[in-house]
Design a protein around this motif. Structure first.
Motif, PDB file in Angstrom:
ATOM      1  N   GLU A  63      46.085 -68.893   6.584  1.00  0.00           N
ATOM      2  CA  GLU A  63      47.128 -69.846   6.195  1.00  0.00           C
ATOM      3  C   GLU A  63      48.520 -69.280   6.455  1.00  0.00           C
ATOM      4  O   GLU A  63      49.413 -69.991   6.929  1.00  0.00           O
ATOM      5  CB  GLU A  63      46.971 -70.202   4.717  1.00  0.00           C
ATOM      6  CG  GLU A  63      45.769 -71.063   4.416  1.00  0.00           C
ATOM      7  CD  GLU A  63      45.621 -71.351   2.936  1.00  0.00           C
ATOM      8  OE1 GLU A  63      44.647 -72.016   2.564  1.00  0.00           O
ATOM      9  OE2 GLU A  63      46.483 -70.889   2.168  1.00  0.00           O
ATOM     10  N   GLU A  64      48.702 -67.996   6.139  1.00  0.00           N
ATOM     11  CA  GLU A  64      49.994 -67.372   6.403  1.00  0.00           C
ATOM     12  C   GLU A  64      50.288 -67.324   7.906  1.00  0.00           C
ATOM     13  O   GLU A  64      51.432 -67.539   8.329  1.00  0.00           O
ATOM     14  CB  GLU A  64      50.020 -65.962   5.816  1.00  0.00           C
ATOM     15  CG  GLU A  64      50.000 -65.929   4.303  1.00  0.00           C
ATOM     16  CD  GLU A  64      50.007 -64.515   3.750  1.00  0.00           C
ATOM     17  OE1 GLU A  64      49.862 -64.370   2.529  1.00  0.00           O
ATOM     18  OE2 GLU A  64      50.159 -63.569   4.535  1.00  0.00           O
ATOM     19  N   ASN A  66      49.112 -69.481  10.120  1.00  0.00           N
ATOM     20  CA  ASN A  66      49.457 -70.862  10.482  1.00  0.00           C
ATOM     21  C   ASN A  66      50.905 -71.179  10.132  1.00  0.00           C
ATOM     22  O   ASN A  66      51.649 -71.750  10.939  1.00  0.00           O
ATOM     23  CB  ASN A  66      48.522 -71.843   9.767  1.00  0.00           C
ATOM     24  CG  ASN A  66      47.129 -71.837  10.354  1.00  0.00           C
ATOM     25  OD1 ASN A  66      46.922 -71.348  11.453  1.00  0.00           O
ATOM     26  ND2 ASN A  66      46.170 -72.370   9.633  1.00  0.00           N
ATOM     27  N   ASP A  67      51.294 -70.823   8.916  1.00  0.00           N
ATOM     28  CA  ASP A  67      52.667 -71.093   8.487  1.00  0.00           C
ATOM     29  C   ASP A  67      53.665 -70.335   9.355  1.00  0.00           C
ATOM     30  O   ASP A  67      54.715 -70.875   9.733  1.00  0.00           O
ATOM     31  CB  ASP A  67      52.847 -70.698   7.014  1.00  0.00           C
ATOM     32  CG  ASP A  67      52.021 -71.557   6.084  1.00  0.00           C
ATOM     33  OD1 ASP A  67      51.616 -72.654   6.514  1.00  0.00           O
ATOM     34  OD2 ASP A  67      51.768 -71.135   4.936  1.00  0.00           O
ATOM     35  N   ASN A  70      53.814 -72.009  12.831  1.00  0.00           N
ATOM     36  CA  ASN A  70      54.567 -73.263  12.746  1.00  0.00           C
ATOM     37  C   ASN A  70      56.049 -73.011  12.532  1.00  0.00           C
ATOM     38  O   ASN A  70      56.894 -73.741  13.044  1.00  0.00           O
ATOM     39  CB  ASN A  70      54.002 -74.134  11.623  1.00  0.00           C
ATOM     40  CG  ASN A  70      52.620 -74.655  11.942  1.00  0.00           C
ATOM     41  OD1 ASN A  70      52.288 -74.858  13.112  1.00  0.00           O
ATOM     42  ND2 ASN A  70      51.794 -74.866  10.932  1.00  0.00           N
ATOM     43  N   ALA A  71      56.364 -71.962  11.763  1.00  0.00           N
ATOM     44  CA  ALA A  71      57.777 -71.639  11.541  1.00  0.00           C
ATOM     45  C   ALA A  71      58.442 -71.208  12.851  1.00  0.00           C
ATOM     46  O   ALA A  71      59.604 -71.555  13.115  1.00  0.00           O
ATOM     47  CB  ALA A  71      57.894 -70.534  10.494  1.00  0.00           C
ATOM     48  N   GLU A 402      55.428 -82.520   3.698  1.00  0.00           N
ATOM     49  CA  GLU A 402      55.760 -81.346   2.884  1.00  0.00           C
ATOM     50  C   GLU A 402      55.903 -81.726   1.415  1.00  0.00           C
ATOM     51  O   GLU A 402      55.450 -81.011   0.521  1.00  0.00           O
ATOM     52  CB  GLU A 402      57.055 -80.722   3.395  1.00  0.00           C
ATOM     53  CG  GLU A 402      57.471 -79.468   2.627  1.00  0.00           C
ATOM     54  CD  GLU A 402      58.774 -78.893   3.143  1.00  0.00           C
ATOM     55  OE1 GLU A 402      59.216 -77.871   2.585  1.00  0.00           O
ATOM     56  OE2 GLU A 402      59.338 -79.471   4.100  1.00  0.00           O
TER      57      GLU A 402
END
Length: 575
Positions: A63-64, A66-67, A70-71, A402
């Motif tokens: 998840e980190e 992915n984040d 995406n960031a 979000e």
């Protein structure tokens, strides 16, 4: 007549002793049989818990990733023109900000040609690569590729993560693929926490059943070790017991998210039985001691008919001293047994009455806490849902997504499985979700940050204690400000007491207003959650004592600081 009495006194204890010995032998045999199955079942359950914990840790890492990916896309690639220096500087800054996590970044156009890459990355075309095809076919999906060797001298590996992107090329929006290589170290650190020896170990496979991690990877690469359990994986759904190499093995498998990765845990049943052999011996010894004790007790009871009388007398004395848990032995005969039974019934009724009184008092205190905590009004939910509808109608789908995610996280923590006390870490997550929702609603009118001593996050905190302070900071501190506001949450320890500060740079309050907030029932706000600061302070005092609670300091035009003080209480201490 005397000889007849003597023979009865010997016969009955002898029969009872023989019966006890036979029962104990039967119990030992059955106990050994069922204990073996029990230990295997317990071991499988424990292995499953460890496997789940490692899987959850890897999923959090994914998840980190992915984040982070995406960031990179939304905060860097979409923010600059491809041909500008700011574009390259932004991506290089990303790599420099996480050198122990990111190996390199590269960008490709829709034809698979490399149009930009960092220093460590190759400019080879990628049109035939699986990760490139997956990224172009699945626009919103982040694809995890197979592990690659990036530094041969240190045997350091990384796995590529790719996704479809759109970038600005001299004012024109074009499609392409972003490829980021992440080091495997964080995932390997999670798996290295397992014992990992020949009889019990774990390993990780990608979606193509290629090894991402194995504790004996060097031996495998040198053909000194072969992982034989991989051939049994197709028939293993959750866990499987298999015989190979003349031993029984437990093989457990679990899928990791949508990546296709699989974590495999392997344990030897022989090792499990060997670890618990001492428990077998201890159980047999205890059964033997219990059998001896029962035999001795049987002899004493038959030879001492007056024991029930003295037992009842001793029980009554203890009861008279206030030990209401004591019970009289009901092993006597005739009137002695009836007398003991009636005494025990009287003691049980008295104990039940006292328990009811104590339970009623506890329930009363629980209800007081529930009433203070339950004053949540739905306006915050209504306003947030209105904002989400407005965003969707305006085409702001990312913001709406979000906000829905934050709202779900907000109410998940609010429920907390019905618990009144939750870890401080969860309470801070709840507060952060609330601030993030309000920040989106108010169009970034204020900024917020959280600084917390990580050693304090494990301690318990009353649920929904920080949010009312944030409400005051937003609706009273930020209201009427022409400049951007700031809200800071600080968690620190002072004199063995946890301090939770909520500070804003708003308009401040007068002493009269602070006194009103702290000493008057605050009516539910149509803009906030409706939980008054005074209610939170009263709930804290009710839980911890009068020396804890909330204090507020403020200066006009300077801002306001509200501080919650609570003791350090871990979950194991909760009553």
């Amino acid at each position: 007549m005397g000889n007849k009495t003597l023979s009865i006194r010997i016969l009955f204890p002898l029969i009872m002793s023989i019966s006890i010995v036979l029962c104990m032998i039967s119990c030992m045999v059955m106990f050994s049989h069922f204990l073996s199955g029990y230990f295997v079942e317990e071991a499988v359950g424990e292995i499953g818990k460890q496997k789940t914990a490692m899987a959850q840790g890897i999923e959090r890492e994914i998840e980190e990733i992915n984040d982070f990916t995406n960031a990179i896309y939304y905060q860097n690639i979409r923010s600059h023109d491809f041909h500008s220096d700011a574009f390259s500087d932004a991506l290089n800054d990303v790599i420099q900000s996480a050198p122990d996590r990111v190996h390199g970044i590269s960008l490709y156009d829709v034809d698979g040609n490399c149009i930009w890459h960092s220093e460590n990355m190759s400019d080879m075309p990628a049109s035939g690569a699986d990760w490139f095809a997956e990224a172009t076919e699945s626009i919103e999906i982040v694809y995890f590729g197979s592990k690659e060797l990036v530094f041969a001298d240190t045997m350091k590996h990384a796995f590529p993560v790719s996704r479809h992107i759109e970038y600005v090329d001299q004012g024109t929006m074009k499609s392409g693929v972003l490829r980021v290589q992440y080091y495997t170290d964080p995932v390997e650190t999670i798996l290295n926490a397992y014992r990992n020896k020949k009889t019990e170990y774990c390993y990780l496979l990608d979606e193509k059943n290629q090894l991402i991690y194995h504790p004996f990877m060097k031996a495998i690469q040198s053909d000194l070790y072969e992982e034989k359990t991989m051939e049994f994986l197709p028939e293993c759904e959750n866990y499987l017991v298999k015989i190979y190499e003349d031993a029984k093995w437990v093989i457990e498998k679990q899928q990791i998210g949508y990546t296709g990765w699989k974590i495999i845990v392997v344990n030897s049943l022989a090792n499990i039985r060997a670890e618990n052999l001492s428990i077998y011996y201890m159980a047999w010894l205890m059964l033997l001691l219990v059998g001896i004790a029962l035999i001795v007790l049987d002899i004493l009871l038959f030879r001492n008919i007056t024991d029930p009388v003295y037992q009842l007398m001793r029980t009554m004395k203890e009861f008279g001293k206030g030990n209401y848990q004591v019970k009289a032995s009901e092993d006597g005969i005739g009137e002695l047994k009836v007398l003991s039974e009636q005494f025990n019934r009287m003691a049980d009724r008295l104990q039940k009455q006292m328990d009811e009184i104590r339970n009623n008092e506890r329930e009363k205190r629980k209800m007081e806490k529930k009433l203070l905590q339950s004053q949540i009004n739905p306006h915050f939910l209504y306003n947030t849902l209105d904002s989400i509808i407005w965003m969707i109608q305006s085409g702001e789908y990312k913001g709406a997504e979000e906000m829905v995610s934050l709202l779900a996280k907000f109410f998940r923590t609010s429920l907390s499985q019905g618990k009144d006390m939750i870890p401080l870490e969860k309470e801070l997550e709840h507060a952060t979700s609330y601030l993030a929702i309000q920040n989106i609603r108010f169009k970034d009118k204020f900024e917020f940050c959280v600084h917390a001593d990580e050693t304090l996050l494990k301690y318990l905190c009353p649920k929904l204690s920080i949010q009312p302070l944030l409400e005051n900071a937003i609706y009273h501190g930020m209201e009427g400000m022409f400049e951007d506001g700031e809200i800071h949450i600080n968690v620190y320890e002072k004199e063995d007491v946890i301090h939770i500060e909520v500070a804003d740079n708003g308009l401040g309050m007068t002493a009269e207003k602070i006194d009103y907030i702290m000493n008057n029932k605050v009516v539910s706000s149509k803009r906030g959650s409706g939980i008054g600061v005074r209610n939170v302070s009263e709930r804290i005092k009710l839980i911890y004592g009068e020396e804890y609670g909330i204090s507020i300091t403020s200066e006009l035009d300077e801002g306001t600081t509200a501080t919650i003080t609570i003791p350090k209480l871990e979950e194991i201490d909760e009553k």
